[in-house]
Design an enzyme around this catalytic site. Structure first.
Site, PDB file in Angstrom:
ATOM      1  CB  SER A 112       3.683  -6.038   1.356  1.00  0.00           C
ATOM      2  OG  SER A 112       3.877  -6.918   2.271  1.00  0.00           O
ATOM      3  CE1 TYR A 147       3.180  -2.475   5.572  1.00  0.00           C
ATOM      4  CE2 TYR A 147       3.413  -4.948   5.332  1.00  0.00           C
ATOM      5  CZ  TYR A 147       3.623  -3.716   4.806  1.00  0.00           C
ATOM      6  OH  TYR A 147       4.482  -3.430   3.879  1.00  0.00           O
ATOM      7  CE  LYS A 164       2.430  -1.197   2.000  1.00  0.00           C
ATOM      8  NZ  LYS A 164       2.561   0.090   1.369  1.00  0.00           N
TER       9      LYS A 164
END
Ligand code: UDP
Length: 336
Positions: free
Chosen positions: A125, A150, A154
């Site tokens: 991402s 989050y 990643k």
């Protein structure tokens, strides 16, 4: 015919990618526990491609279930989408995000390696860049501190793969850094899961316009941007899906050596939240009921891609713009 496992295959990007893979001659098996999707997505894929894809409804964070899948089925490569993906939710549930996103990645790598296979495409991402020092961000732009759990999953996911590839030089991987995927398939048969309430900008916009929600809020209008709202790079999901097919071919042709190859997948232009809303109003003719509100925790101010590496090396070029995104997302919303 090459056989590919798509994890998160009934999810939003996963389902569009399965369609693109099938249309490009791949055989696909899916693994998805329907955490954020539903089995009817397989019907949508079948309507488009004529192929009924087999899905294993297993939890990939479960090491035993995942290793059994890799004993039962043999793959030439894996595209690993399956993950929790909501920035805001991750701020409230950091442990759940770490446990799910990292355990599933490790289990998938181990499963693939156990069958003597390689070729992993990982969904990363643009959030790994954090509040980057330069815009547009290039693959060489240093990653800054993760702004959310989050984003941290990643960053750590990328690092796990990079370290593993160093330890096992025969294992080849590509890390794809998505910007903001949006829109729906042109067939009208698949799109973003209509679960309520949506949290990503484009489905929030379409759900507001359709009356599923009364109004929406622009999160933050005091950022140092053109109009004070955050800047993102919205990429049509069909363009994004096709990049996976190209990445997989690149891997299968043996073009990746020890270090994983990184590619930014964005359109290459930044749009503010207010500009995105304007684009929607223009193509739909609808007047959106929105208010200006305060910042959302975990948001970066601005991020958009330099996508020249993917164009040069993968031959990938997005063919759809923000109006195509809004048009297809609106058609999908109205069909539900
Ligand atoms: N956003 C917003 N209102 C909403 C949902 C999102 O203003 O109801 C903004 C959000 O703050 C961010 C941008 O839209 O600046 C894109 O958010 P999204 O959640 O779609 O993707 P993210 O960039 O967080 O992955």
């Amino acid at each position: 015919m090459k056989r590919i496992l798509v994890t998160g295959g009934t999810g939003y990007i996963g389902s569009h990618t399965i369609v693109d893979l099938i249309e490009n001659g791949f055989e696909v098996v899916s693994a998805d526990n329907y955490h954020n999707s539903h089995p009817e997505v397989l019907d949508g894929i079948e309507k488009i491609t004529g192929v009924r894809v087999k899905n294993y409804a297993i939890d990939l964070a479960d090491a035993d279930a995942t290793s059994q899948l890799f004993v039962k089925e043999q793959f030439d490569g894996v595209i690993h989408f399956a993950a929790y993906k909501l920035v805001g939710e991750s701020v409230d549930k950091p442990l759940a995000y770490m446990r799910n996103n990292l355990n599933s990645l490790i289990n998938v790598i181990e499963g693939l390696a156990a069958q003597g296979s390689s070729n992993l495409v990982f969904s990363s991402s643009c959030s790994v860049y954090g509040n980057a020092d330069e815009l547009p961000v290039r693959e060489t732009t240093p990653r800054k501190e993760a702004e959310s759990p989050y984003a941290l999953t990643k960053q750590v996911g990328e690092d796990i793969i990079t370290d593993y590839c160093k330890a096992q030089p025969d294992f080849a991987a590509i890390l794809l850094r998505y910007f903001n995927p949006a829109g729906a398939h042109s067939s009208g048969h698949i799109g973003e899961d209509p679960s309520n309430p949506a949290t990503s900008l484009v489905p929030v916009i379409t759900q507001t316009a359709s009356g599923k929600r009364g109004s929406m809020t622009v999160f933050g209008t005091d950022y140092a941007t053109r109009d004070g709202s955050c800047v993102r790079d919205y990429i049509h999901v069909e363009d994004l899906a096709h990049a996976h097919t190209l990445a997989l071919k690149f891997l299968l042709e043996g073009k990746v050596s020890t270090n994983p190859e990184l590619f930014n997948l964005g359109i290459g232009e930044g749009l503010t939240v207010l500009e995105a809303i304007n684009a929607f109003e223009k193509v739909s003719g609808e007047k959106l009921n929105y208010q200006l509100g305060s910042r959302r925790a975990g948001d970066v101010v601005a991020v958009y891609a330099d996508r020249s590496k993917a164009e040069k090396q993968l031959g990938w070029k997005p063919t759809r713009d923000v109006e195509d995104i809004m048009r297809s997302a609106w058609a999908w919303e109205k069909s539900m």
